[in-house]
Write a protein that holds these residues in place. Structure first.
Motif, PDB file in Angstrom:
ATOM      1  N   UNK A   1       0.824  -1.213   0.000  1.00  4.01           N
ATOM      2  CA  UNK A   1       0.000   0.000   0.000  1.00  4.01           C
ATOM      3  C   UNK A   1       0.856   1.261   0.000  1.00  4.01           C
ATOM      4  N   UNK A   2       2.057   1.157   0.585  1.00  6.61           N
ATOM      5  CA  UNK A   2       2.942   2.314   0.705  1.00  6.61           C
ATOM      6  C   UNK A   2       4.380   1.829   0.745  1.00  6.61           C
ATOM      7  N   UNK A   3       5.296   2.649   0.247  1.00 14.49           N
ATOM      8  CA  UNK A   3       6.718   2.311   0.300  1.00 14.49           C
ATOM      9  C   UNK A   3       7.459   3.403   1.069  1.00 14.49           C
ATOM     10  N   UNK A   4       8.144   3.001   2.129  1.00 17.03           N
ATOM     11  CA  UNK A   4       9.035   3.898   2.850  1.00 17.03           C
ATOM     12  C   UNK A   4      10.413   3.757   2.217  1.00 17.03           C
ATOM     13  N   UNK A   5      10.923   4.848   1.641  1.00 20.70           N
ATOM     14  CA  UNK A   5      12.151   4.783   0.853  1.00 20.70           C
ATOM     15  C   UNK A   5      13.196   5.765   1.370  1.00 20.70           C
ATOM     16  N   UNK A   6      14.440   5.311   1.401  1.00 21.47           N
ATOM     17  CA  UNK A   6      15.535   6.189   1.821  1.00 21.47           C
ATOM     18  C   UNK A   6      15.636   7.401   0.901  1.00 21.47           C
ATOM     19  N   UNK A   7      15.465   7.173  -0.396  1.00 17.58           N
ATOM     20  CA  UNK A   7      15.467   8.248  -1.387  1.00 17.58           C
ATOM     21  C   UNK A   7      14.346   7.946  -2.372  1.00 17.58           C
ATOM     22  N   UNK A   8      13.273   8.711  -2.313  1.00 16.40           N
ATOM     23  CA  UNK A   8      12.104   8.419  -3.143  1.00 16.40           C
ATOM     24  C   UNK A   8      12.406   8.542  -4.633  1.00 16.40           C
ATOM     25  N   UNK A   9      13.305   9.437  -4.985  1.00 13.60           N
ATOM     26  CA  UNK A   9      13.650   9.585  -6.408  1.00 13.60           C
ATOM     27  C   UNK A   9      14.373   8.345  -6.917  1.00 13.60           C
ATOM     28  N   UNK A  10      15.305   7.858  -6.121  1.00 15.22           N
ATOM     29  CA  UNK A  10      16.056   6.665  -6.542  1.00 15.22           C
ATOM     30  C   UNK A  10      15.137   5.442  -6.586  1.00 15.22           C
ATOM     31  N   UNK A  11      14.272   5.315  -5.586  1.00 19.95           N
ATOM     32  CA  UNK A  11      13.338   4.193  -5.585  1.00 19.95           C
ATOM     33  C   UNK A  11      12.340   4.324  -6.726  1.00 19.95           C
ATOM     34  N   UNK A  12      11.976   5.573  -7.054  1.00 21.74           N
ATOM     35  CA  UNK A  12      11.079   5.798  -8.182  1.00 21.74           C
ATOM     36  C   UNK A  12      11.662   5.272  -9.481  1.00 21.74           C
ATOM     37  N   UNK A  13      12.965   5.471  -9.675  1.00 26.41           N
ATOM     38  CA  UNK A  13      13.627   4.959 -10.880  1.00 26.41           C
ATOM     39  C   UNK A  13      13.629   3.436 -10.891  1.00 26.41           C
ATOM     40  N   UNK A  14      13.833   2.840  -9.707  1.00 21.12           N
ATOM     41  CA  UNK A  14      13.807   1.380  -9.616  1.00 21.12           C
ATOM     42  C   UNK A  14      12.421   0.860  -9.985  1.00 21.12           C
ATOM     43  N   UNK A  15      11.385   1.470  -9.427  1.00 24.64           N
ATOM     44  CA  UNK A  15      10.013   1.027  -9.730  1.00 24.64           C
ATOM     45  C   UNK A  15       9.698   1.179 -11.204  1.00 24.64           C
ATOM     46  N   UNK A  16      10.181   2.260 -11.804  1.00 18.57           N
ATOM     47  CA  UNK A  16       9.964   2.474 -13.238  1.00 18.57           C
ATOM     48  C   UNK A  16      10.630   1.365 -14.043  1.00 18.57           C
ATOM     49  N   UNK A  17      11.846   0.996 -13.633  1.00 20.18           N
ATOM     50  CA  UNK A  17      12.567  -0.078 -14.336  1.00 20.18           C
ATOM     51  C   UNK A  17      11.859  -1.422 -14.168  1.00 20.18           C
ATOM     52  N   UNK A  18      11.159  -1.580 -13.052  1.00 16.65           N
ATOM     53  CA  UNK A  18      10.426  -2.822 -12.793  1.00 16.65           C
ATOM     54  C   UNK A  18       9.015  -2.776 -13.354  1.00 16.65           C
ATOM     55  N   UNK A  19       8.676  -1.675 -14.036  1.00 17.36           N
ATOM     56  CA  UNK A  19       7.354  -1.488 -14.626  1.00 17.36           C
ATOM     57  C   UNK A  19       6.258  -1.484 -13.554  1.00 17.36           C
ATOM     58  N   UNK A  20       6.569  -0.840 -12.415  1.00 18.78           N
ATOM     59  CA  UNK A  20       5.603  -0.682 -11.331  1.00 18.78           C
ATOM     60  C   UNK A  20       5.256   0.798 -11.238  1.00 18.78           C
ATOM     61  N   UNK A  21       3.997   1.111 -11.376  1.00 15.12           N
ATOM     62  CA  UNK A  21       3.596   2.522 -11.389  1.00 15.12           C
ATOM     63  C   UNK A  21       2.520   2.805 -10.357  1.00 15.12           C
ATOM     64  N   UNK A  22       2.326   4.096 -10.076  1.00 20.35           N
ATOM     65  CA  UNK A  22       1.255   4.533  -9.197  1.00 20.35           C
ATOM     66  C   UNK A  22       1.440   4.221  -7.731  1.00 20.35           C
ATOM     67  N   UNK A  23       2.684   4.027  -7.290  1.00 21.79           N
ATOM     68  CA  UNK A  23       2.926   3.697  -5.889  1.00 21.79           C
ATOM     69  C   UNK A  23       3.101   4.955  -5.046  1.00 21.79           C
ATOM     70  N   UNK A  24       2.518   4.958  -3.869  1.00 13.24           N
ATOM     71  CA  UNK A  24       2.712   6.044  -2.918  1.00 13.24           C
ATOM     72  C   UNK A  24       4.004   5.782  -2.147  1.00 13.24           C
ATOM     73  N   UNK A  25       4.821   6.830  -2.003  1.00 15.62           N
ATOM     74  CA  UNK A  25       6.090   6.690  -1.292  1.00 15.62           C
ATOM     75  C   UNK A  25       6.251   7.793  -0.267  1.00 15.62           C
ATOM     76  N   UNK A  26       6.944   7.458   0.822  1.00 15.43           N
ATOM     77  CA  UNK A  26       7.277   8.422   1.865  1.00 15.43           C
ATOM     78  C   UNK A  26       8.765   8.271   2.165  1.00 15.43           C
TER      79      UNK A  26
END
Length: 279
Positions: free
Chosen positions: A32-57
């Motif tokens: 439901x939510x991802x707690x990320x050390x760096x949301x921008x870096x995790x955003x790139x990872x999710x994009x590479x994994x073809x995962x979209x629309x995730x809420x991050x904090x």
């Protein structure tokens, strides 16, 4: 109690996307939510994994303590969340320990999703004795504190693993030489990436290490080099370190005897049993 909520502690690739596990991919996609050390870096990872629309904090070393209330409030709603660091396994010198502890005390289920880990990756490829080993994370910046840390852990006879910034690498190796004596080391850089490299040497040659090294660096320093028969004190120190493994005395004795000179497995076994009686 909130055992219907789960905090997934997810290991992510060090650099090679192919190291993501199917389980980690599934958890990140469904959380439901991802707690990320760096949301921008995790955003790139999710994009590479073809995962979209995730809420991050964001959750990093500077705000982790302040985030705990928000984290627990999320779980109070009966929702799940994933915790990731920039790369590798969370909590391994990265943020997350305080959150994991708070979640367990709050009744939230905590589930590790294992995968890439820089310390283990370095140990598996550097060619130095892999166990027992001590992981120190990032070293303190002050020379006195660093020296005390080396001296405290160097006396155990275990292999030492830590992260270091390239700008401080030579200085740190020099200090390690002064604190630990001459031991083998391996500079493990850019692990799992195209320019992955293991640079092995001896601490006495610290000045020969290039100042131009780039990338993420994990350092492995091997156990003391055998110089003649080991002393009884050395044997007891090694026994104390090995006993944490929980192995049988004969296994511990055989393992120690293989590492030292002047001691048979039988002689070491007698010291192991002596130590166990006195402890």
């Amino acid at each position: 109690m909130h055992l219907t909520s789960t905090l997934w502690v997810v290991a992510t690739p060090l650099g090679n996307l192919g190291d993501i596990t199917d389980r980690a991919r599934k958890v990140l996609a469904e959380a439901d939510l991802i707690f990320a050390e760096d949301t921008r870096r995790t955003g790139k990872l999710l994009q590479a994994l073809d995962i979209s629309g995730k809420s991050m904090v964001s959750l990093h070393e500077h705000n982790e303590e302040k985030r705990i209330k928000k984290v627990l409030a999320h779980f109070d709603e009966g929702k799940d969340a994933a915790l990731v660091s920039d790369a590798g396994t969370p909590l391994m010198s990265d943020p997350g320990y305080r959150v994991v502890r708070a979640c367990r005390e709050h009744g939230v289920r905590v589930v590790p999703v294992p995968g890439p880990s820089a310390p283990v990756t370095a140990l598996s490829g550097c060619g130095l004795p892999p166990y027992p080993f001590t992981f120190l994370g990032f070293l303190p910046r002050k020379e006195g504190q660093m020296r005390k840390l080396f001296e405290a852990h160097g006396s155990t006879g275990a292999t030492i693993v830590f992260f270091e910034r390239k700008s401080r690498l030579r200085e740190t190796l020099h200090l390690a030489y002064e604190s630990l004596g001459n031991r083998e080391f391996s500079i493990c850089r850019e692990l799992t990436k195209d320019y992955e490299e293991f640079i092995n040497g001896n601490l006495e040659d610290w000045a020969e290490v290039s100042e131009e090294l780039r990338g993420e660096i994990t350092v492995v320093i091997g156990p003391p080099v055998n110089e003649g028969p080991a002393s009884e004190e050395d044997i007891f120190n090694m026994i104390d370190a090995e006993m944490e493994s929980g192995d049988k005395p004969k296994v511990i004795a055989r393992r120690i005897a293989e590492k030292v000179e002047g001691w048979t497995a039988k002689a070491v076994y007698e010291k192991v049993t002596e130590r166990k009686k006195n402890s």
